[in-house]
Design an enzyme around this catalytic site. Structure first.
Site, mmCIF file in Angstrom:
data_model
loop_
_atom_site.group_PDB
_atom_site.id
_atom_site.type_symbol
_atom_site.label_atom_id
_atom_site.label_comp_id
_atom_site.label_asym_id
_atom_site.label_seq_id
_atom_site.Cartn_x
_atom_site.Cartn_y
_atom_site.Cartn_z
ATOM 1 N N ARG A 539 7.044 11.893 4.872
ATOM 2 C CA ARG A 539 7.545 11.750 6.684
ATOM 3 C C ARG A 539 9.108 11.099 6.512
ATOM 4 O O ARG A 539 9.725 10.462 6.128
ATOM 5 C CB ARG A 539 6.611 10.424 6.510
ATOM 6 C CG ARG A 539 5.118 11.028 6.606
ATOM 7 C CD ARG A 539 4.255 9.329 7.931
ATOM 8 N NE ARG A 539 5.218 8.622 7.326
ATOM 9 C CZ ARG A 539 5.009 7.216 8.045
ATOM 10 N NH1 ARG A 539 4.248 7.249 9.040
ATOM 11 N NH2 ARG A 539 4.415 5.470 7.582
ATOM 12 N N SER A 602 8.694 5.784 -3.296
ATOM 13 C CA SER A 602 7.554 4.950 -4.693
ATOM 14 C C SER A 602 8.044 5.365 -5.285
ATOM 15 O O SER A 602 6.581 5.493 -5.552
ATOM 16 C CB SER A 602 6.512 5.378 -3.120
ATOM 17 O OG SER A 602 6.857 4.840 -2.203
ATOM 18 N N ASP A 656 7.779 1.373 -0.964
ATOM 19 C CA ASP A 656 6.798 1.628 -0.589
ATOM 20 C C ASP A 656 6.153 0.508 -0.395
ATOM 21 O O ASP A 656 5.686 0.087 0.406
ATOM 22 C CB ASP A 656 5.128 2.950 -0.227
ATOM 23 C CG ASP A 656 4.789 3.022 -1.671
ATOM 24 O OD1 ASP A 656 5.563 2.180 -2.963
ATOM 25 O OD2 ASP A 656 4.037 3.479 -2.187
#
Length: 917
Positions: A539, A602, A656
């Site tokens: 994203r 992440s 994350d």
């Protein structure tokens, strides 16, 4: 020739006249299609009333649960005894069931009489007689001193609370033994058998003869899920969804319901179709006012109905010239076998003349034709009524399965159905007319309900043995409180090792400093670019933060990361990321903008400052080369330079989990822990600087990314790992790594379930022992299927549909087991996650020297959000293991991308930045 034609014409005219005469007299016994559909609807209503707890006591159709939950699947084997008590004869049977590649049943049986003095005498004498007959059979067949499971077919209405127990509600047919009603017939027979010390028999099942019929036929045809008896008495049973049976606990699976439909109409609901003949027959019966439907249908009564009608017609001068005989006045002189003989094709008229002559009558040709037609009307009405009730059951089955068209088999038994020449054909025709959307096969039970009782016993034995083996597998996933406390203690120890300089290199929980030293305070403002890389989707976000009002607006675009990029070279991966950023900036009209950037990455990184992160190792399916041991921020900067289109200020690289903590901390200042329970599993929390030996300085706090997925990589939780965990680990991209994550995260739970299902299928406990090709495919059982299957709102029918999508042709029982397996795996995952979290909150409480801690956990991840039970079980576990901590859970609605922007904003706010090593 003319004379022959004249005679034929005369006979045809005579036949027509006689038929019309009978039809006029028996007008009310002819039922139109409309009436039959109405009776069908009434019976459906009675079924509903019988199944519901509130209305069952007053329902005429009792809908008795039988506790028979499964039909034969062909894997039954062993030797079983069976008794059949309920008709004019009593039968003892030895049944040998063998699998050996093909289903085989061998039977030896013996009939014993049921004298009137026994069936209408004292109850204790009845059961002693049955036990004596069983002992005689075992003696004759040389079966003494050997243990046998036994199934008892007991063809009377019983209220059961389990398969091997049944309290007699009332006797029917000719039975009237005293002192039996209201008692458990299995206990009565067991006590009677105790007098025979050399007899070792264990009664495993009590079944109705109708259930026995269904089970007998189901052994030959797995589509059989209805049993009907039309003999001395009449009854039906069928497989009902547990969720519809109010009288029994539990919603899973199906159970056979003994309708006891013979009592339909006992509440007056059939008065409009009962005739004067039915009322006269009822008044002269052993049980006036009871079993009214049965008295219009079954073999015990049809002959008597015909006698009553003939007598009335004779009295009215419509038969035998008004003459009657004493035999025609005598109850029981016409039996149903006579009715069947009179309706035989070709021989029927001759049989009629002979039967009437035996009754002392002198019938004319016209009388014989009329009497034969009376028999037809009476038996046709019986078939019609039976068809209407059976059509109601078939409609219910179809609606339960939510099918437009039902394919099913009805197991049939009973002397009337077997000996009457026209009965089966009439019944089948009317059923098909009433339920045109059901494809029904009628299968005759060749061996009677006694074999069925043995089959119920065989199924009960199989299910018992299978259940034991399934429970042994599920038990591996059931963690005791002691084990969870052990996990909590070991996690706590690993947290401490990871924080200390000396033990850090060996710790499985890496406790990585993030250099995030503060939480948002609401003064942050500005525009920020955020990247979020952690799964197959990437994203890019534009985050606008307004000061004071805690208002955040976000614009984002999702880009796919193809597998060849995930597992290609590092340069290809970061070039792809920069291409996505360029597309987003172009899309947002920000191509030349200078923006501060936060990078949610992440994967485990070792950081030396907030904008430096060295990749420790890939997880979650990523395998890009030349990245491990490299600074991912530098790699991103190099890729931006290669693109040479824009310049971005990379302020922070964050995990994350840290992003989740920041997002929730922005809303709740009490939030000090971030938890991800999704594709992967991880946790971060605010640690006291004095405890972090890897970073200089003792003042304040810093967020620690625990990377707890690696917990147990040193073997410390091997005592709770199963063979299935080992198989999943060995087949993964990183064997021996991330063991805790592989027991708790969404990427692996479905795979654990798949391994268990394969093992259970190999053991013959699932899917008839057939492993589908799709089940052999790694990753086919996604964790989303667990969430769907475990949904409380999902009926087993929908579970079966999910399994069918996976190429698994499951029975109802298979679906129950799959649901249990999913539940065991996800429950363990939630408990393990809860134990790890309990270790962290207890550490925070002790570090702050508090008697009682109030703390908030910010949570993200599809497993936590979408699984119907995961969050509840996790929270319950934390509460149990950390009772002095009041833990609130806040869901991160906007994900870790917003968190990255907030960290970037916080980092920009901090002057000077917190200490760097």
């Amino acid at each position: 020739m003319f004379a022959v034609h004249l005679m034929a014409f005369y006979f045809t005219k005579l036949k027509e006249d006689q038929i019309k005469k009978v039809d006029r007299f028996l007008y009310h016994m002819r039922l139109s299609d409309e009436t039959l559909l109405d009776i069908m609807a009434r019976f459906q209503g009675e079924m509903e009333r019988g199944l519901a707890k509130d209305t069952n006591p007053t329902a005429s159709v009792k809908m008795l649960p039988t506790f028979v939950r499964a039909i034969p699947d062909g894997s039954e084997n062993g030797e079983f005894l069976s008794l059949d008590l309920g008709g004019s004869k009593f039968r003892v049977l030895k049944v040998q069931v063998s699998e050996e590649g093909k289903q085989q049943v061998q039977m030896e049986s013996q009939f014993y009489p049921t004298p009137n003095e026994i069936i209408r005498g004292n109850g204790s004498e009845l059961f002693e007689y049955v036990a004596d007959c069983l002992a005689d059979f075992m003696q004759t067949k040389d079966l003494k001193n050997k243990k046998f499971p036994l199934g008892l077919t007991f063809s009377f209405p019983c209220r059961q609370t389990k398969l091997e127990e049944g309290v007699l509600i009332s006797w029917t047919k000719k039975f009237k033994a005293r002192g039996v009603q209201g008692t458990d017939v299995v206990s009565r027979l067991t006590n009677a058998m105790k007098k025979h010390e050399d007899m070792d028999v264990d009664i495993l099942a009590l079944v109705n003869d109708t259930v026995g019929t269904m089970m007998t036929c189901a052994y030959d045809d797995p589509y059989c899920e209805v049993g009907v008896i039309i003999g001395t008495g009449t009854n039906a049973c069928y497989m009902e969804d547990m969720s519809n049976i109010d009288l029994v606990e539990g919603d899973e699976g199906r159970m056979c319901i003994n309708t006891e439909w013979g009592a339909f109409g006992d509440d007056g609901s059939l008065e409009d179709i009962r005739t004067e003949f039915d009322r006269e027959l009822d008044l002269g019966s052993l049980n006036p006012g009871k079993q009214l439907f049965e008295k219009m249908i079954s073999g015990l009564y049809l002959g008597e109905l015909v006698r009553i009608i003939l007598l009335k017609m004779a009295k009215a001068g419509l038969l035998f010239g008004g003459e009657k005989s004493s035999a025609l006045h005598t109850k029981g002189k016409i039996e149903t076998r006579h009715v069947a003989a009179m309706e035989k094709y070709k021989e029927g008229l001759a049989n009629t003349r002979e039967i009437l002559a035996d009754l002392g009558l002198e019938p004319s040709e016209a009388d014989c034709i009329a009497v034969q037609h009376v028999c037809t009307v009476v038996s046709f009405r019986s078939a019609n009524l039976c068809a209407a009730a059976l059509a109601a059951i078939l409609t219910r089955l179809r609606e339960n399965k939510k099918l437009a068209r039902l394919r099913t088999t009805v197991g049939m038994d009973g002397t009337l159905y077997k000996i009457h020449p026209q009965y089966p054909k009439r019944l089948h025709k009317v059923v098909r007319k009433l339920v045109p959307n059901c494809d029904v096969r009628f299968l005759l039970s060749e061996s009677g309900s006694t074999k069925g009782a043995a089959m119920v016993t065989a199924v009960a034995s199989r299910v018992q043995a299978q259940r034991k083996r399934i429970d042994q597998v599920l038990a591996l996933f059931q963690l005791t409180r002691e084990q969870l406390v052990g996990v909590q203690g070991k996690m706590r120890a690993e947290l401490e090792y990871g924080l200390k300089r000396q033990t850090h290199p060996l710790a499985t929980v890496k406790m990585l400093p993030t250099y995030v030293c503060g939480m948002p305070d609401g003064t942050e403002k500005g525009k920020f670019l955020a990247l979020d890389l952690g799964g197959t989707n990437f994203r890019v976000l534009l985050v606008k933060i307004r000061s004071g009002r805690r208002s955040v607006r976000m614009y984002n675009k999702i880009f796919a990361i193809p597998l060849e990029i995930m597992q290609g070279t590092g340069e290809e991966l970061f070039d792809h990321i920069v291409q996505c950023i360029a597309d987003f900036l172009d899309y947002m009209g920000l191509k030349g903008a200078q923006l501060p950037l936060g990078f949610t990455f992440s994967f485990p990184c070792r950081q030396t400052s907030i904008d430096k992160g060295t990749l420790v190792g890939w997880t979650k399916g990523f395998k890009a080369t030349d990245c491990e041991g490299e600074d991912v921020v530098d790699m991103l900067r190099e890729a931006i330079k290669r693109r040479n289109e824009f310049d971005l200020d990379i302020v922070a690289v964050v995990n994350d989990t840290v992003g989740t903590l920041m997002t929730c901390g922005y809303e709740d200042p009490n939030c000090e822990i971030g938890l991800i329970a999704g594709t992967g599993s991880n946790l971060c929390y605010m640690e006291e600087m004095r405890n972090i030996e890897l970073v200089e300085g003792d003042e304040g706090k810093m967020c620690i990314n625990t990377e707890w997925g690696g917990f147990g990589d040193n073997g410390c939780i091997d005592d709770i790992r199963t063979q299935y965990d080992t198989e999943v680990d060995e087949g993964s991209l990183n064997p021996g790594k991330q063991r805790y994550e592989k027991m708790t995260s969404g990427m692996y739970l479905g795979e654990i379930v798949r391994q268990i299902l394969i093992d259970l299928t190999k053991q013959g406990l699932l899917f008839r022992g057939q492993i589908s090709e799709r089940l052999r495919t790694r990753g086919i059982f996604e964790t989303k299927f667990l969430s769907q299957i475990e949904s409380d709102r999902l009926a087993l029918l929908q579970v079966r549909r999910i399994l069918q999508q996976l190429g698994l042709d499951s029975t109802c029982e298979d679906s129950i087991v799959v649901k249990e397996v999913c539940g065991a795996v996800s429950r363990r995952a939630a408990q393990l996650c809860g134990a790890g979290l309990a270790a962290v909150v207890e550490k925070r409480r002790e570090d702050q020297g508090l008697e009682h801690l109030r703390i908030t956990v910010g949570v993200d991840g599809t497993l936590y959000k979408l699984h119907p039970h995961f969050s509840r079980i996790l929270q319950e576990t934390v509460k149990e293991l950390a009772p002095r901590c009041d833990v609130a859970f806040v869901l991160s609605e906007d994900g870790s991308g917003k968190g990255a922007a907030l960290i970037t904003a916080v980092a920009k706010r901090f002057h000077p930045p917190c200490n760097e090593n």
